[in-house]
Write an enzyme that holds these catalytic residues in place. Structure first.
Site, PDB file in Angstrom:
ATOM      1  N   LYS A  22       0.830  -1.216   0.000  1.00 47.41           N
ATOM      2  CA  LYS A  22       0.000   0.000   0.000  1.00 47.41           C
ATOM      3  C   LYS A  22       0.861   1.261   0.000  1.00 47.41           C
ATOM      4  CE  LYS A  22      -1.682   1.498   4.152  1.00 47.41           C
ATOM      5  NZ  LYS A  22      -1.441   2.895   4.525  1.00 47.41           N
ATOM      6  N   ASN A  23       1.840   1.295   0.913  1.00 47.03           N
ATOM      7  CA  ASN A  23       2.570   2.553   1.100  1.00 47.03           C
ATOM      8  C   ASN A  23       3.573   2.835  -0.009  1.00 47.03           C
ATOM      9  OD1 ASN A  23       1.046   3.105   3.309  1.00 47.03           O
ATOM     10  ND2 ASN A  23       2.580   2.482   4.815  1.00 47.03           N
ATOM     11  N   ARG A  92      -4.269  10.399   4.942  1.00 48.95           N
ATOM     12  CA  ARG A  92      -3.211  11.416   5.001  1.00 48.95           C
ATOM     13  C   ARG A  92      -2.312  11.424   3.769  1.00 48.95           C
ATOM     14  NH1 ARG A  92      -1.554  14.231   9.256  1.00 48.95           N
ATOM     15  NH2 ARG A  92       0.546  14.181   8.418  1.00 48.95           N
ATOM     16  N   CYS A 116      -4.712  12.686  13.640  1.00 50.75           N
ATOM     17  CA  CYS A 116      -5.469  11.449  13.467  1.00 50.75           C
ATOM     18  C   CYS A 116      -5.320  10.619  14.726  1.00 50.75           C
ATOM     19  CB  CYS A 116      -5.069  10.707  12.210  1.00 50.75           C
ATOM     20  SG  CYS A 116      -3.563   9.796  12.334  1.00 50.75           S
ATOM     21  N   ARG A 121       0.000  14.460  13.650  1.00 48.85           N
ATOM     22  CA  ARG A 121       0.870  14.115  12.513  1.00 48.85           C
ATOM     23  C   ARG A 121       1.100  15.384  11.694  1.00 48.85           C
ATOM     24  NH1 ARG A 121      -1.331   8.727   9.817  1.00 48.85           N
ATOM     25  NH2 ARG A 121       0.706   8.710   8.814  1.00 48.85           N
ATOM     26  N   ASP A 307       4.456   0.353  12.165  1.00 48.29           N
ATOM     27  CA  ASP A 307       3.240  -0.238  11.592  1.00 48.29           C
ATOM     28  C   ASP A 307       3.075  -1.718  11.953  1.00 48.29           C
ATOM     29  OD1 ASP A 307       2.675   2.219  10.546  1.00 48.29           O
ATOM     30  OD2 ASP A 307       3.315   1.747   8.503  1.00 48.29           O
ATOM     31  N   ILE A 329       8.148   6.507  16.982  1.00 49.53           N
ATOM     32  CA  ILE A 329       7.639   7.312  15.855  1.00 49.53           C
ATOM     33  C   ILE A 329       6.367   8.077  16.255  1.00 49.53           C
ATOM     34  CG2 ILE A 329       6.844   7.287  13.435  1.00 49.53           C
ATOM     35  CD1 ILE A 329       9.610   6.176  13.534  1.00 49.53           C
ATOM     36  N   ARG A 399      -8.522  -0.599   4.847  1.00 55.55           N
ATOM     37  CA  ARG A 399      -7.685   0.442   4.222  1.00 55.55           C
ATOM     38  C   ARG A 399      -6.362  -0.142   3.746  1.00 55.55           C
ATOM     39  NH1 ARG A 399      -6.828   5.558   7.820  1.00 55.55           N
ATOM     40  NH2 ARG A 399      -5.547   5.928   5.992  1.00 55.55           N
TER      41      ARG A 399
HETATM   42  C1  EPZ Z   1       4.212   6.887   6.653  1.00 60.53           C
HETATM   43  O1  EPZ Z   1       3.447   7.935   7.222  1.00 60.53           O
HETATM   44  C2  EPZ Z   1       3.276   5.717   6.495  1.00 60.53           C
HETATM   45  N1  EPZ Z   1       2.193   6.103   5.592  1.00 60.53           N
HETATM   46  C3  EPZ Z   1       2.736   5.295   7.843  1.00 60.53           C
HETATM   47  O2  EPZ Z   1       1.944   4.134   7.663  1.00 60.53           O
HETATM   48  C4  EPZ Z   1       3.902   4.951   8.771  1.00 60.53           C
HETATM   49  O3  EPZ Z   1       3.413   4.688  10.055  1.00 60.53           O
HETATM   50  C5  EPZ Z   1       4.894   6.114   8.837  1.00 60.53           C
HETATM   51  O4  EPZ Z   1       5.300   6.499   7.494  1.00 60.53           O
HETATM   52  C6  EPZ Z   1       6.145   5.800   9.638  1.00 60.53           C
HETATM   53  O5  EPZ Z   1       6.770   4.679   9.101  1.00 60.53           O
HETATM   54  C7  EPZ Z   1       2.387   6.019   4.269  1.00 60.53           C
HETATM   55  O6  EPZ Z   1       3.453   5.638   3.775  1.00 60.53           O
HETATM   56  C8  EPZ Z   1       1.238   6.373   3.408  1.00 60.53           C
HETATM   57  P1  EPZ Z   1       6.331  10.210   8.664  1.00 60.53           P
HETATM   58  P2  EPZ Z   1       4.008   9.441   7.228  1.00 60.53           P
HETATM   59  O7  EPZ Z   1       6.173  11.525   8.011  1.00 60.53           O
HETATM   60  O8  EPZ Z   1       4.742   9.671   5.979  1.00 60.53           O
HETATM   61  C9  EPZ Z   1       6.891  13.286  12.288  1.00 60.53           C
HETATM   62  C10 EPZ Z   1       0.103   2.731   7.970  1.00 60.53           C
HETATM   63  O9  EPZ Z   1      -0.401   2.177   8.971  1.00 60.53           O
HETATM   64  N2  EPZ Z   1       6.715  14.344  11.291  1.00 60.53           N
HETATM   65  O10 EPZ Z   1       7.511   9.387   8.348  1.00 60.53           O
HETATM   66  O11 EPZ Z   1       2.883  10.332   7.579  1.00 60.53           O
HETATM   67  C11 EPZ Z   1       5.626  12.472  12.510  1.00 60.53           C
HETATM   68  O12 EPZ Z   1       4.748  13.113  13.408  1.00 60.53           O
HETATM   69  C12 EPZ Z   1       0.562   4.170   8.040  1.00 60.53           C
HETATM   70  O13 EPZ Z   1       0.223   2.157   6.870  1.00 60.53           O
HETATM   71  C13 EPZ Z   1       6.935  15.654  11.639  1.00 60.53           C
HETATM   72  O14 EPZ Z   1       7.278  15.973  12.784  1.00 60.53           O
HETATM   73  O15 EPZ Z   1       5.010   9.341   8.447  1.00 60.53           O
HETATM   74  C14 EPZ Z   1       6.161  11.157  12.994  1.00 60.53           C
HETATM   75  O16 EPZ Z   1       6.452  11.248  14.373  1.00 60.53           O
HETATM   76  C15 EPZ Z   1       0.184   4.855   9.310  1.00 60.53           C
HETATM   77  N3  EPZ Z   1       6.741  16.627  10.685  1.00 60.53           N
HETATM   78  C16 EPZ Z   1       7.467  11.018  12.240  1.00 60.53           C
HETATM   79  O17 EPZ Z   1       7.800  12.348  11.794  1.00 60.53           O
HETATM   80  C17 EPZ Z   1       6.383  16.321   9.421  1.00 60.53           C
HETATM   81  O18 EPZ Z   1       6.235  17.244   8.592  1.00 60.53           O
HETATM   82  C18 EPZ Z   1       7.408  10.106  11.052  1.00 60.53           C
HETATM   83  O19 EPZ Z   1       6.281  10.439  10.224  1.00 60.53           O
HETATM   84  C19 EPZ Z   1       6.170  14.979   9.071  1.00 60.53           C
HETATM   85  C20 EPZ Z   1       6.344  13.998  10.035  1.00 60.53           C
END
Ligand code: EPZ
Length: 420
Positions: A22-23, A92, A116, A121, A307, A329, A399
């Site tokens: 998916k991702n 998202r 969420c 996030r 995840d 995370i 999803r």
């Molecule tokens: C991706 O989300 C995945 N989604 C998530 O999978 C996964 O949990 C996550 O990466 C971490 O591996 C997709 O690929 C579609 P991040 P993403 O930006 O990109 C912080 C699932 O269950 N952060 O790497 O949104 C954030 O709060 C989903 O399949 C900031 O501070 O994750 C988090 O603590 C859920 N500022 C960390 O970074 C930002 O601008 C990592 O988030 C962006 C993120």
């Protein structure tokens, strides 16, 4: 709303085939809009999140068709630039259209995705990266409005408080591939989907080096063309079914995996006492007796994936002894804990740390999924519990898992989907 009715306690034995990730598929569909040509993406899973992304792209003028797990995507009519709230709030990853539309049209108006259930996030890193490339960004009435006469390559540092951001890396890559000059992304995400996105963009004519490392170098090009790509197997789906095999003290052959992407999970499961054999993209996993508790900290790839945290928590809830799980995370990703405790688990959360005191068995109960992976964790708990577990709100699970109940039933689980 559908629910899963599970009569637990049956060891799972047999083979499960893993579907496309998916991702990875989500950013690839958006990357396809960076040209007017058709792209063809194979091994697409039938998932609610992918349908949401395709609906969003349709609103922007993209035509697409999925047949036999192959997505044909024709972006030639993509002239819309507004991603409305009703579509973005469902998922998202919709925020990827920000980088995609900036790269294609030089303008985008995308609903702010907000928080969420797994915690706040933010998207500050996405916006900072796009601004550094030259986009002018305003937030108005819940929308991000981004405009750029031209995007120009620069140096961007993408690490946040919990390490590199997957989504920010995707958004910056999408905007940078056609920017003027060279963009370097420092502390880029190293997750496998970033490597796959870089491969896809490179096959469209982009020039990206360093994918899979924290330093990405992107030499901007004027034009991209259509490309073909096959999505890799979903490592989180594979991890979920490996844990399903162990939590039911069964013996499963997980087919179609990239073992290297599963290493962080396999190492922990070995420590807990699972036995593995590997053969050409297949992983056989079986539980040994007794299993041992473990300490886990989730971290960006190649660390243990957040995840897969709820799923391994369900397993550890059934392993006598004390296990400690720290969320590196999403400090608040513990919404499944109260539901597990209703099934007889003994888990206490303090901040970003969960202390799991294993019990000899879980007891079936009605529980509610509140997010995708937490929902999967509850299904695994239900498979191991005695009597009946009813997991409601399985739309969260749909999803990200293709036909979960069918795959589990095919290896001996007593699980049925029931419409409420
Ligand atoms: C991706 O989300 C995945 N989604 C998530 O999978 C996964 O949990 C996550 O990466 C971490 O591996 C997709 O690929 C579609 P991040 P993403 O930006 O990109 C912080 C699932 O269950 N952060 O790497 O949104 C954030 O709060 C989903 O399949 C900031 O501070 O994750 C988090 O603590 C859920 N500022 C960390 O970074 C930002 O601008 C990592 O988030 C962006 C993120």
């Amino acid at each position: 709303m559908d629910k899963f009715v599970i009569n637990g306690g049956k060891p799972l034995v047999g083979e499960i085939e893993i579907s496309g990730a998916k991702n990875e598929a989500l950013p690839l569909t958006v990357a396809s809009i960076l040209t007017d040509d058709m792209s063809v993406i194979s091994n697409i899973s039938d998932l609610a999140d992918l349908r949401s992304m395709i609906s969003l792209l349709e609103v922007l003028g993209v035509r697409s068709e999925i047949k036999d797990n192959v997505l044909r995507i024709d972006p030639s009519g993509c002239d819309g630039y507004e991603a409305p709230y009703d579509l973005v709030r469902k998922m998202r990853a919709s925020v990827y259209v920000l980088g995609g539309l900036l790269g294609r049209l030089g303008r985008a108006k995308v609903s702010f995705p907000g928080g969420c259930v797994i915690g706040t996030r933010p998207i500050d890193l996405h916006l900072m990266g796009l601004e550094k490339l030259g986009a002018n960004i305003k937030i108005e009435h819940g929308y991000i409005i981004a405009e750029a006469d031209k995007l120009v390559g620069t140096e961007i540092f993408l690490s946040g408080p919990h390490g590199p951001s997957v989504g920010a890396t995707v958004n910056v890559m999408l905007a940078a591939v056609k920017a003027e000059g060279v963009t370097t992304i420092k502390e880029a995400s190293c997750e496998p989907q970033i490597t796959e996105l870089a491969d896809f963009l490179n096959s469209m004519g982009a020039k990206i080096d360093g994918a899979g490392t924290p330093l990405l170098t992107i030499h901007g090009v004027k034009e991209l063309h259509g490309a073909k790509h096959t999505v890799i197997p979903d490592r989180i789906e594979a991890a979920t079914y490996m844990i399903a095999g162990i939590i039911t003290r069964g013996n499963l052959l997980i087919k179609n995996c990239v073992v290297q992407h599963l290493e962080p999970v396999i190492q922990k499961l070995k420590e807990i006492g699972a036995e593995f054999t590997f053969d050409d993209g297949c992983v056989r996993v079986k539980a040994t007796d007794p299993l041992k508790p473990a300490n886990i900290r989730t971290a960006p790839f190649p660390g243990f994936p957040t995840d897969a945290q709820p799923q391994i928590m369900s397993l550890l809830a059934t392993v006598p002894g004390i296990s400690v799980i720290s969320e590196g995370i999403y400090p608040d990703r513990f919404i499944h804990v109260s539901e597990l405790n209703r099934m007889g688990a003994d888990i206490k959360v303090d901040g970003a740390v969960a202390v799991v005191k294993g019990v000899s068995n879980l007891s079936g109960a009605p529980v509610m999924a509140s997010e995708l992976r937490g929902g999967a964790g509850l299904v695994l708990a239900g498979l191991s519990a005695d009597n009946q577990t009813v997991v409601s709100r399985v739309y969260h699970i749909d999803r990200g898992y293709e036909s979960m109940e069918k795959k589990l039933a095919s290896v001996g689980a007593d699980i049925k989907r029931v419409s409420e």
